[in-house]
Enzyme design. Structure first.
Site, PDB file in Angstrom:
ATOM      1  N   GLU A  70      64.037 -45.371  59.434  1.00  9.55           N
ATOM      2  CA  GLU A  70      62.586 -47.059  58.700  1.00  9.55           C
ATOM      3  C   GLU A  70      62.566 -48.313  60.249  1.00  9.55           C
ATOM      4  O   GLU A  70      61.513 -49.149  60.165  1.00  9.55           O
ATOM      5  CB  GLU A  70      62.693 -47.031  57.691  1.00  9.55           C
ATOM      6  CG  GLU A  70      62.173 -46.304  56.905  1.00  9.55           C
ATOM      7  CD  GLU A  70      62.939 -45.237  56.344  1.00  9.55           C
ATOM      8  OE1 GLU A  70      63.070 -43.992  56.290  1.00  9.55           O
ATOM      9  OE2 GLU A  70      64.796 -45.566  56.513  1.00  9.55           O
ATOM     10  N   CYS A  92      72.985 -48.732  60.689  1.00 13.39           N
ATOM     11  CA  CYS A  92      74.300 -48.304  61.310  1.00 13.39           C
ATOM     12  C   CYS A  92      74.069 -46.731  61.289  1.00 13.39           C
ATOM     13  O   CYS A  92      73.833 -46.410  60.201  1.00 13.39           O
ATOM     14  CB  CYS A  92      75.586 -48.513  60.440  1.00 13.39           C
ATOM     15  SG  CYS A  92      76.736 -47.546  61.139  1.00 13.39           S
ATOM     16  N   ILE A  94      75.687 -42.670  61.318  1.00 10.73           N
ATOM     17  CA  ILE A  94      77.050 -42.169  61.802  1.00 10.73           C
ATOM     18  C   ILE A  94      76.380 -40.909  61.715  1.00 10.73           C
ATOM     19  O   ILE A  94      76.362 -40.277  60.392  1.00 10.73           O
ATOM     20  CB  ILE A  94      78.423 -42.717  60.970  1.00 10.73           C
ATOM     21  CG1 ILE A  94      78.418 -43.970  60.483  1.00 10.73           C
ATOM     22  CG2 ILE A  94      79.609 -41.808  60.855  1.00 10.73           C
ATOM     23  CD1 ILE A  94      79.320 -44.501  59.507  1.00 10.73           C
ATOM     24  N   GLU A  97      77.077 -33.987  59.526  1.00  6.44           N
ATOM     25  CA  GLU A  97      77.028 -32.536  59.449  1.00  6.44           C
ATOM     26  C   GLU A  97      76.305 -31.977  60.070  1.00  6.44           C
ATOM     27  O   GLU A  97      75.732 -30.211  60.120  1.00  6.44           O
ATOM     28  CB  GLU A  97      77.655 -31.745  58.734  1.00  6.44           C
ATOM     29  CG  GLU A  97      78.979 -32.003  57.826  1.00  6.44           C
ATOM     30  CD  GLU A  97      80.158 -31.033  56.734  1.00  6.44           C
ATOM     31  OE1 GLU A  97      79.390 -30.555  56.084  1.00  6.44           O
ATOM     32  OE2 GLU A  97      80.810 -31.454  56.669  1.00  6.44           O
ATOM     33  N   THR A  98      75.232 -31.840  60.184  1.00 11.07           N
ATOM     34  CA  THR A  98      73.906 -32.035  60.825  1.00 11.07           C
ATOM     35  C   THR A  98      73.157 -32.738  62.300  1.00 11.07           C
ATOM     36  O   THR A  98      73.319 -33.851  61.600  1.00 11.07           O
ATOM     37  CB  THR A  98      72.854 -31.386  59.948  1.00 11.07           C
ATOM     38  OG1 THR A  98      71.826 -33.035  59.118  1.00 11.07           O
ATOM     39  CG2 THR A  98      73.474 -31.254  58.322  1.00 11.07           C
ATOM     40  N   HIS A 100      70.286 -34.132  61.864  1.00 14.45           N
ATOM     41  CA  HIS A 100      69.890 -35.072  60.944  1.00 14.45           C
ATOM     42  C   HIS A 100      70.460 -37.011  62.491  1.00 14.45           C
ATOM     43  O   HIS A 100      69.448 -37.266  61.795  1.00 14.45           O
ATOM     44  CB  HIS A 100      70.261 -35.708  59.733  1.00 14.45           C
ATOM     45  CG  HIS A 100      70.124 -36.960  58.649  1.00 14.45           C
ATOM     46  ND1 HIS A 100      70.635 -37.531  59.071  1.00 14.45           N
ATOM     47  CD2 HIS A 100      68.491 -37.410  58.311  1.00 14.45           C
ATOM     48  CE1 HIS A 100      69.535 -39.027  57.778  1.00 14.45           C
ATOM     49  NE2 HIS A 100      68.678 -38.289  58.146  1.00 14.45           N
ATOM     50  N   ARG A 139      83.065 -51.758  66.284  1.00 11.66           N
ATOM     51  CA  ARG A 139      80.970 -52.310  66.754  1.00 11.66           C
ATOM     52  C   ARG A 139      80.806 -53.637  65.930  1.00 11.66           C
ATOM     53  O   ARG A 139      79.608 -54.044  65.910  1.00 11.66           O
ATOM     54  CB  ARG A 139      80.476 -51.371  67.139  1.00 11.66           C
ATOM     55  CG  ARG A 139      80.627 -50.557  68.402  1.00 11.66           C
ATOM     56  CD  ARG A 139      80.684 -49.198  68.332  1.00 11.66           C
ATOM     57  NE  ARG A 139      80.728 -48.789  69.516  1.00 11.66           N
ATOM     58  CZ  ARG A 139      81.725 -47.733  69.630  1.00 11.66           C
ATOM     59  NH1 ARG A 139      83.157 -48.131  68.620  1.00 11.66           N
ATOM     60  NH2 ARG A 139      82.047 -46.556  70.750  1.00 11.66           N
TER      61      ARG A 139
END
Length: 178
Positions: A70, A92, A94, A97-98, A100, A139
């Protein structure tokens, strides 16, 4: 690859122009609420960076959005408002497992780029897109360390000054682009 490959080296980052000064600029901040602990660290870096360049907290216009996907819409709203000379985005993403991660990262990056090109208002990319939490922490360090939010604050000031130096036809010098 070893840990050294995970962190941008200080000597690889762009140097600040000596004369860079943010005095008198109004800077927008769009912050994602997802991964809040990392985002808070990025915002602290953003604030440090602006203060160092002469932009006080009173000249920051801040909005928050649910997540990094967004962020471009929040940036567009601020950029089109005429209330800011530049926008900084922080968030951020991260890897999970997909797929996405790829969708959000690419959507956010492309969206931020589109907003600045569409509006003529600089939008600095202060989102970290990383493999794991350790990379996000690396970072978003405190004073003296690497912080993408601090880098983005510097980029916003530099690009705001560039747009003032070469205003688009139909805008007044020093007026935010539209």
């Amino acid at each position: 690859m070893g840990r050294a490959a995970d962190v941008a080296r200080a000597e690889d980052r762009a140097l600040l122009p000596d004369e860079l000064d943010g005095t008198g600029l109004r800077i927008g901040l769009v912050r994602a609420r997802w991964n809040e602990s990392i985002v808070e660290r990025l915002v602290a870096g953003f604030e440090r960076g602006l203060l160092h360049l002469g932009v006080p907290a009173s000249d920051i216009v801040e909005v928050s959005v649910p997540g990094s996907f967004e962020v471009p819409m929040g940036a567009r709203v601020l950029a089109r408002s005429g209330a800011v000379d530049a926008v900084v985005t922080v968030g951020c993403v991260i890897r999970g497992e997909t797929t996405h991660y790829e969708l959000v990262s690419e959507g956010a990056a492309g969206g931020v780029q589109h907003v600045q090109l569409e509006t003529g208002v600089p939008v600095a990319f202060g989102l970290v897109t990383v493999e794991n939490r350790d990379q996000a922490l690396a970072r978003s360090q405190g004073p003296g360390g690497h912080n993408v939010g601090e880098d983005a604050a510097r980029v916003a000031v530099e690009m705001a000054r560039l747009t003032q130096r070469f205003p688009a036809p139909g805008t007044m010098h020093g007026e935010p682009g539209r």
